[in-house]
Design an enzyme around this catalytic site. Structure first.
Site, short mmCIF file in Angstrom:
data_model
loop_
_atom_site.label_atom_id
_atom_site.label_comp_id
_atom_site.label_asym_id
_atom_site.label_seq_id
_atom_site.Cartn_x
_atom_site.Cartn_y
_atom_site.Cartn_z
N ASP A 145 0.82 -1.22 0.00
CA ASP A 145 0.00 0.00 0.00
C ASP A 145 0.85 1.26 0.00
OD1 ASP A 145 0.79 -0.87 2.60
OD2 ASP A 145 -0.61 0.55 3.51
N GLU A 184 -0.40 -1.93 5.28
CA GLU A 184 0.60 -1.85 6.36
C GLU A 184 0.57 -0.50 7.05
OE1 GLU A 184 3.97 -1.11 8.69
OE2 GLU A 184 3.65 -0.01 6.83
N GLU A 185 0.22 0.55 6.30
CA GLU A 185 0.30 1.92 6.82
C GLU A 185 -0.92 2.26 7.70
OE1 GLU A 185 2.81 3.75 6.73
OE2 GLU A 185 4.04 3.02 5.07
N HIS A 190 8.42 8.35 3.84
CA HIS A 190 7.30 9.22 4.24
C HIS A 190 7.61 10.68 3.88
CE1 HIS A 190 4.95 6.34 7.03
NE2 HIS A 190 5.81 5.63 6.31
#
Length: 399
Positions: A85, A142-143, A368
């Site tokens: 993702d 996952e995020e 990020h």
């Protein structure tokens, strides 16, 4: 004798993996349901000639894909995981394959994780002379969505007979061509909290007739900062961070609100430290509410458990990585306060996650970050290391 797959053996497969990564990168998706990403993974598997794969592992709204590559000799079953993702960011890399979607981009390298695992699968499907089974797990969410937990609850371990789990994660602080290992706790318990104070609103000119929840919230924020400093063993690590305090309206200069809110995150490693944070936070909220004669509520949510890299598995994986890449290209990394939902898989079965170097003259942005892009030069390194670990563990005995 060790089974060693060198990065040079995977160069052609890595080119295929990189091309697939670019298509995934152009169309990033968030959360658990990634239909376009799943379709690209499935098409890649089909083009490789892989016939044994499953989709929607995790549920009807969870696009988990699992492919099984079986060797020609009996052995153990090893699971390899890649998250798939993206993040809610606007990309600024100006890459040819830059995201076409507003506020969506692969800023944590999950597109590269998928590409690396597909590279491994492409090579392995053409070289079936090995023992056991390799299970490639492509995991969404996952995020912050706990995709690993959904896949496990859907029977990932039981359905595919997985005995150990391994994974990698890109690391911009490590030079490309190198990998890093962390033994024991590698990432933290990632928890979130919300505190609500309910008082009595009124006119700001008559504060004696109100019970001001904003004052309670401000006092609480300061008190929360003493939890780690005065309750956690200094030899251990913990974090209590407030991310937002809200109450009233910007236009209400003379209005005392009824409610005030605090939201933030807690990070820790050891379970007993996590328990201390929760217990003391509850006491701080209750005590603050009592002092200011109002109600206080704490909502504490455990998101991801701390990721524990089993030391025995790390030692063996590191030894193999040194054989594949050379000792100078295998480094020791420090644990971080970040969260990682591969932790759920490592609670189910032993294994480890290692860090894959990204850094060179054109790749220096952190994850990020709107300028981050996975380094395609790392794909062969990651795939060779992960595959060598998997093949030896499939042919070996439990540690």
């Amino acid at each position: 004798m060790d089974i060693l797959i060198k990065p040079s053996q995977l160069e052609e497969s890595a080119k295929i993996g990189a091309a697939i990564r670019h298509t995934i990168h152009e169309e990033p998706e968030l959360g658990l349901y990634l239909p376009k990403t799943q379709e690209k993974i499935v098409k890649a598997l089909e083009s490789f000639g892989v016939k044994n794969f499953s989709t929607f592992v995790g549920g009807n709204d969870v696009t988990g894909v699992v492919a099984v590559i079986e060797g020609n000799r009996p052995g153990r079953t090893i699971g390899l995981r890649a998250d798939s993702d993206a993040l809610p960011l606007d990309e600024k890399t100006c890459a040819q394959w830059q995201s076409k979607s507003e506020m969506k981009m692969h800023a944590c390298g999950h597109d590269g994780h998928v590409a690396t695992l597909l590279t491994l699968v492409h090579y392995l499907n053409q070289h079936r002379d090995f023992a056991g089974k390799i299970v490639a797990v492509f995991q969404p969410g996952e995020e912050g969505y706990a995709g690993a937990k959904y896949m496990l609850e859907d029977g990932l371990v039981e359905k595919f007979g997985i005995e150990e789990f391994y994974a990698l994660h890109c690391e911009p602080s490590v030079d490309v061509g190198k990998v890093g290992f962390i033994s024991g706790y590698a990432t933290a318990n990632a928890d979130v909290f919300k505190i609500k104070f309910t008082g009595k609103g009124g006119h700001g000119s008559r504060p004696h007739l109100t019970k001001d929840p904003l004052i309670a919230a401000c006092q609480c924020v300061l008190s929360l900062q003493t939890i780690v400093a005065r309750n956690v063993d200094p030899s251990k690590s913990a974090v209590v961070s407030v991310g937002c305090v809200s109450a009233g309206e910007p236009s209400g200069s003379s209005v005392v609100p009824d409610h005030a809110y605090i939201v933030g995150t807690c990070r820790s490693f050891e379970p007993e430290v996590q328990d201390t944070l929760i217990n003391r936070m509850q006491q701080v909220v209750d005590g603050t509410a009592q002092v200011f004669c109002m109600e206080g509520e704490l909502e504490y949510k455990k998101l991801y458990p701390a990721m524990f890299n089993n030391p025995k598995n790390v030692a063996e994986a590191r030894r193999l990585a040194e054989e594949v890449l050379g000792k100078d290209n295998v480094v020791t990394k420090e644990r971080t306060m970040g969260g990682e939902d591969f932790s759920f898989m490592l609670l189910a079965k032993p294994g480890c996650l290692f860090r894959l170097g990204m850094k060179d003259e054109t790749h220096s942005a952190s994850v990020h970050n709107p300028y981050f892009d996975f380094n395609d030069k790392a794909i062969a390194t990651g795939a060779a290391t992960l595959l060598s670990i998997a093949l030896n563990r499939a042919a070996g005995q439990p540690l």
